[in-house]
Design an enzyme around this catalytic site. Structure first.
Site, PDB file in Angstrom:
ATOM      1  N   LYS A 204     -10.533  -0.735  10.628  1.00  0.00           N
ATOM      2  CA  LYS A 204     -10.701  -1.919   9.772  1.00  0.00           C
ATOM      3  C   LYS A 204     -10.999  -3.159  10.616  1.00  0.00           C
ATOM      4  CE  LYS A 204      -7.439  -0.059   6.401  1.00  0.00           C
ATOM      5  NZ  LYS A 204      -8.276   0.494   5.352  1.00  0.00           N
TER       6      LYS A 204
ATOM      7  N   GLN B 270      -4.854  -5.064   6.960  1.00  0.00           N
ATOM      8  CA  GLN B 270      -5.925  -5.931   6.429  1.00  0.00           C
ATOM      9  C   GLN B 270      -5.908  -7.318   7.052  1.00  0.00           C
ATOM     10  OE1 GLN B 270      -8.252  -4.779   4.644  1.00  0.00           O
ATOM     11  NE2 GLN B 270      -7.371  -2.869   3.869  1.00  0.00           N
TER      12      GLN B 270
ATOM     13  N   CYS C 269      -4.859   2.532  -3.574  1.00  0.00           N
ATOM     14  CA  CYS C 269      -3.595   3.045  -3.003  1.00  0.00           C
ATOM     15  C   CYS C 269      -2.443   2.071  -3.241  1.00  0.00           C
ATOM     16  CB  CYS C 269      -3.731   3.354  -1.515  1.00  0.00           C
ATOM     17  SG  CYS C 269      -4.983   4.587  -1.178  1.00  0.00           S
TER      18      CYS C 269
ATOM     19  N   HIS D 187       0.867  -1.185   0.000  1.00  0.00           N
ATOM     20  CA  HIS D 187       0.000   0.000   0.000  1.00  0.00           C
ATOM     21  C   HIS D 187       0.905   1.237   0.000  1.00  0.00           C
ATOM     22  CE1 HIS D 187      -2.774   2.931   1.902  1.00  0.00           C
ATOM     23  NE2 HIS D 187      -3.758   2.149   1.493  1.00  0.00           N
TER      24      HIS D 187
HETATM   25  N1  C6P Z   1      -6.429   0.652   2.941  1.00  0.00           N
HETATM   26  C1  C6P Z   1      -8.291   0.373   1.420  1.00  0.00           C
HETATM   27  O1  C6P Z   1      -9.383   0.697   0.938  1.00  0.00           O
HETATM   28  P1  C6P Z   1      -5.070   3.728   7.358  1.00  0.00           P
HETATM   29  O2  C6P Z   1      -5.622   4.603   6.269  1.00  0.00           O
HETATM   30  O3  C6P Z   1      -3.873   4.345   8.033  1.00  0.00           O
HETATM   31  O4  C6P Z   1      -6.094   3.232   8.310  1.00  0.00           O
HETATM   32  O5  C6P Z   1      -4.553   2.400   6.623  1.00  0.00           O
HETATM   33  C2  C6P Z   1      -3.621   2.502   5.579  1.00  0.00           C
HETATM   34  C3  C6P Z   1      -3.406   1.152   4.975  1.00  0.00           C
HETATM   35  C4  C6P Z   1      -2.162   0.556   5.112  1.00  0.00           C
HETATM   36  N2  C6P Z   1      -1.929  -0.676   4.646  1.00  0.00           N
HETATM   37  C5  C6P Z   1      -2.878  -1.391   4.024  1.00  0.00           C
HETATM   38  C6  C6P Z   1      -2.576  -2.770   3.550  1.00  0.00           C
HETATM   39  C7  C6P Z   1      -4.143  -0.834   3.842  1.00  0.00           C
HETATM   40  O6  C6P Z   1      -5.092  -1.541   3.221  1.00  0.00           O
HETATM   41  C8  C6P Z   1      -4.415   0.483   4.299  1.00  0.00           C
HETATM   42  C9  C6P Z   1      -5.741   1.137   4.050  1.00  0.00           C
HETATM   43  C10 C6P Z   1      -7.741   1.145   2.601  1.00  0.00           C
HETATM   44  O7  C6P Z   1      -7.642  -0.560   0.968  1.00  0.00           O
HETATM   45  C11 C6P Z   1      -7.791   2.621   2.350  1.00  0.00           C
HETATM   46  S1  C6P Z   1      -6.713   3.114   1.038  1.00  0.00           S
END
Ligand code: C6P
Length: 419
Positions: free
Chosen positions: A238, A215, A377, A135
């Protein structure tokens, strides 16, 4: 179709999905006049009533600042906040509560490590090893630290099946590698990385590893001691908890040796204009008033998930994934991405003939189906797949086979419209 129905019945009898759905008020609404099918759980999850209640109770009774006041409300707020830390500790099986640092989310956790541990370790010509399916939150913080220190990123390629190329990974670790940072479960493909093995390979060379567990924590049991992760990052939202709260786990000896990330109240033990002594762990990394209600809400979410049981969740979601894969495979022109089912969690990422994923997302929304369309992302990964974007249905344990039927039928109609 008969076989499909039989699978449906079998799934529903093993896991009482109707009972858990009752705990999530947001699931019971109509969108554009259709029943909501919320299939965007990788972006954020819905919240059970227990989490909503915990937050309301905190603000209704216990609201005060933590670690500062001598009055009862402050004591209650502090007790709730530290209980949350202990709940997280048990959840990931950290050795000590001081190894649990509350942050805003995965993004902040990785930035914290890159800006402190990373900057401390990196020098000219050094390398940080990442995988091709990280990501942006696990790419850009390292890029910034590398740029400053004239170090560079080294990217381990992905196999055609959407998994890390393990031999290439082992070969990419050299005397110049100062850090490995890898995703546990890919948000764009669902790939479950064999992180325990990947960490062991890095440790053979004395290289520390950060795991991006954003995730993973809602789908697979995580034991940081068993994984031997040096750092493990995840977000509350999440995991059925609130937004604005997340966790950085770090081994105590590493956290001890790191400089602070941000400075301010609560992270100090004494301040003069000449010199400041920093607070002990984990407070050294928690400058300013923290997200107290967020931490308490996160603890309620973890306790909820533990009541349902992560093993049962993983098993049920696997059945859903299996069912959903078969349903989507039947849609003409649909191409699914990612590894085989036994190495994958909760994500159905796909393209449909030449229909743009954003168009699909808009049409599905009109049908009451919430998915995400885009690069998730993960632009480098999309480039590797040769697409700009995919449609992503991401599952949680409150989803049902009926919702997957709703998705497959709607996609069949999309295909007809764009034929
Ligand atoms: N992915 C998705 O729709 P935050 O935004 O800090 O809570 O998480 C960031 C993040 C980091 N690593 C992984 C593997 C992620 O999936 C995510 C967040 C969301 O896939 C929003 S882009």
């Amino acid at each position: 179709m008969i076989g499909v129905r039989a699978a449906h019945a079998a799934t529903d009898t093993r896991f009482d999905v109707d009972a858990v759905r009752k705990d999530f008020p947001a699931l019971h609404q109509e969108v554009h006049g259709k029943p909501l099918a919320y299939l965007d759980n990788a972006a954020t999850t819905q919240k059970p009533q227990a989490v909503i209640d915990a937050i309301v109770n905190f603000y209704s009774r216990d609201n005060a600042n933590v670690h500062r006041g001598v009055h009862l409300l402050s004591e209650r707020a502090t007790a709730g906040y530290e209980h949350a830390r202990e709940t997280v500790r048990r959840f990931v099986n950290a050795r000590e509560a001081r190894e649990i640092v509350f942050v805003r989310g995965t993004t902040e956790a990785i930035n914290l490590v890159a800006q402190t541990f990373g900057r401390q370790r990196l020098g000219e010509g050094d390398e940080v090893v990442l995988s091709a399916f990280e990501h942006h939150s696990n790419i850009v913080p390292w890029q910034i630290a590398c740029d400053e220190k004239r170090a560079r990123l080294r990217v381990v390629p992905m196999t055609g099946a959407g998994e890390i190329a393990i031999e290439e990974y082992a070969r990419s670790l050299t005397d110049r590698t100062r850090m490995v940072s890898l995703v546990h479960v890919s948000n764009a493909l669902g790939t479950i990385n064999p992180v325990r093995r990947l960490i062991a390979i890095a440790h053979e060379r004395g290289i520390p590893v950060l795991v991006d567990g954003a995730q993973a924590v809602a789908h697979v049991p995580v034991d940081v001691q068993q994984l031997d992760a040096d750092f493990y990052a995840f977000s509350g939202h999440k995991l059925f908890g609130p937004t604005g709260i997340g966790v950085l786990y770090g081994k105590a000896n590493l956290l001890e040796a790191m400089p602070p990330y941000q400075a301010g109240g609560d992270m100090i033990s004494s301040v003069t204009f000449e010199r400041t002594l920093y607070n002990t762990l984990p407070y050294k990394f928690e400058a300013g008033t923290p997200n107290i209600a967020g931490a308490i809400g996160l603890a309620a979410a973890i306790e909820y998930v533990q009541r349902v049981g992560l093993d049962r969740i993983a098993a049920y979601e696997h059945e859903l994934l299996d069912y959903g894969t078969r349903r989507l495979d039947d849609v003409p022109g649909l191409r699914l991405y990612g590894p085989p089912l036994d190495r994958k969690a909760a994500i159905l990422s796909f393209t449909l003939a030449n229909v743009h994923p954003h168009d699909i997302g808009t049409i599905l929304d009109q049908e009451g189906i919430a998915i995400r369309a885009g690069h998730h992302c993960c632009q480098p990964l999309m480039r590797r797949l040769g697409v700009d974007a995919t449609v992503r249905a991401s599952l949680a344990f409150y989803n049902t086979v009926d919702e997957l039927d709703q998705l497959a039928s709607a996609l069949g109609r999309v295909r007809e419209v764009f034929r």
